[in-house]
Design a protein around this motif. Structure first.
Motif, PDB file in Angstrom:
ATOM      1  N   GLU A 153       0.817  -1.208   0.000  1.00  0.00           N
ATOM      2  CA  GLU A 153       0.000   0.000   0.000  1.00  0.00           C
ATOM      3  C   GLU A 153       0.855   1.263   0.000  1.00  0.00           C
ATOM      4  OE1 GLU A 153      -3.309   2.025   2.841  1.00  0.00           O
ATOM      5  OE2 GLU A 153      -3.467  -0.135   2.493  1.00  0.00           O
TER       6      GLU A 153
ATOM      7  N   LYS B 119      -0.237   1.006 -13.463  1.00  0.00           N
ATOM      8  CA  LYS B 119      -1.494   1.561 -12.955  1.00  0.00           C
ATOM      9  C   LYS B 119      -1.253   2.554 -11.816  1.00  0.00           C
ATOM     10  CE  LYS B 119      -4.265  -2.458 -14.143  1.00  0.00           C
ATOM     11  NZ  LYS B 119      -4.928  -3.661 -13.627  1.00  0.00           N
ATOM     12  N   ARG B 120      -0.294   2.248 -10.965  1.00  0.00           N
ATOM     13  CA  ARG B 120      -0.064   3.102  -9.799  1.00  0.00           C
ATOM     14  C   ARG B 120       0.816   4.308 -10.098  1.00  0.00           C
ATOM     15  NH1 ARG B 120       1.391   0.998  -3.951  1.00  0.00           N
ATOM     16  NH2 ARG B 120      -0.603  -0.007  -4.283  1.00  0.00           N
ATOM     17  N   TYR B 121       1.823   4.126 -10.947  1.00  0.00           N
ATOM     18  CA  TYR B 121       2.793   5.189 -11.200  1.00  0.00           C
ATOM     19  C   TYR B 121       2.772   5.570 -12.683  1.00  0.00           C
ATOM     20  CZ  TYR B 121       4.561   3.434  -6.754  1.00  0.00           C
ATOM     21  OH  TYR B 121       4.667   3.018  -5.455  1.00  0.00           O
TER      22      TYR B 121
END
Length: 140
Positions: free
Chosen positions: A59, A120-122
């Motif tokens: 997370e 997707k996150r960065y």
């Protein structure tokens, strides 16, 4: 799926390690040393709080692009593959080489999954992919 990747990886590393022989071959010794140094450098750069054996992102993970990660997106996988290849070469058989090939495919699938999560996150990960190699600088 993450658990399966890690289970396969762990079993193959143990099997390859347990069926290896001691050698004084300088080529194998250099490869093992290089792989272990890369592994230690990668771990030091990644830091334990950011490290995860599973390809799923923590997370509070952060994108690491310094140290060996400047040139290789997956230096830990490179190190594992180099060390295990050197171990296979200490007692080279078709079966043991087959184990290494399966390990390579497992890590390939694992880092492809991990990269999909990183994208997707960065948002900056796409550019990072374009400027760094997956496993071997300037080669692959």
């Amino acid at each position: 799926m993450s658990y399966l990747y890690v289970l396969i990886q762990g079993v193959l590393i143990v099997v390859i390690g347990m069926t290896s022989r001691f050698t004084t071959n300088p080529f194998i010794f250099a490869g093992l040393t290089g792989g272990l140094v890369l592994m230690a450098w990668s771990l030091r750069t990644m830091r334990l709080d950011n490290l995860n054996v599973f390809p799923d992102l923590k997370e509070k993970s952060r994108l690491v692009t310094w140290g060996p990660y400047r040139w290789i997106r997956h230096p830990m996988y490179s190190a594992v593959l180099l060390v295990t290849l050197m171990l296979v070469l200490t007692n080279l058989t078709l079966l043991r080489f087959g184990y290494w090939v399966i390990l390579f495919v497992d890590l390939w699938l694992k880092f492809r999954y991990e990269e999909s999560l990183l994208l997707k996150r960065y948002p900056e990960y796409a550019e990072y992919q374009r400027t760094t190699a997956r496993l071997i600088p300037r080669v692959f």
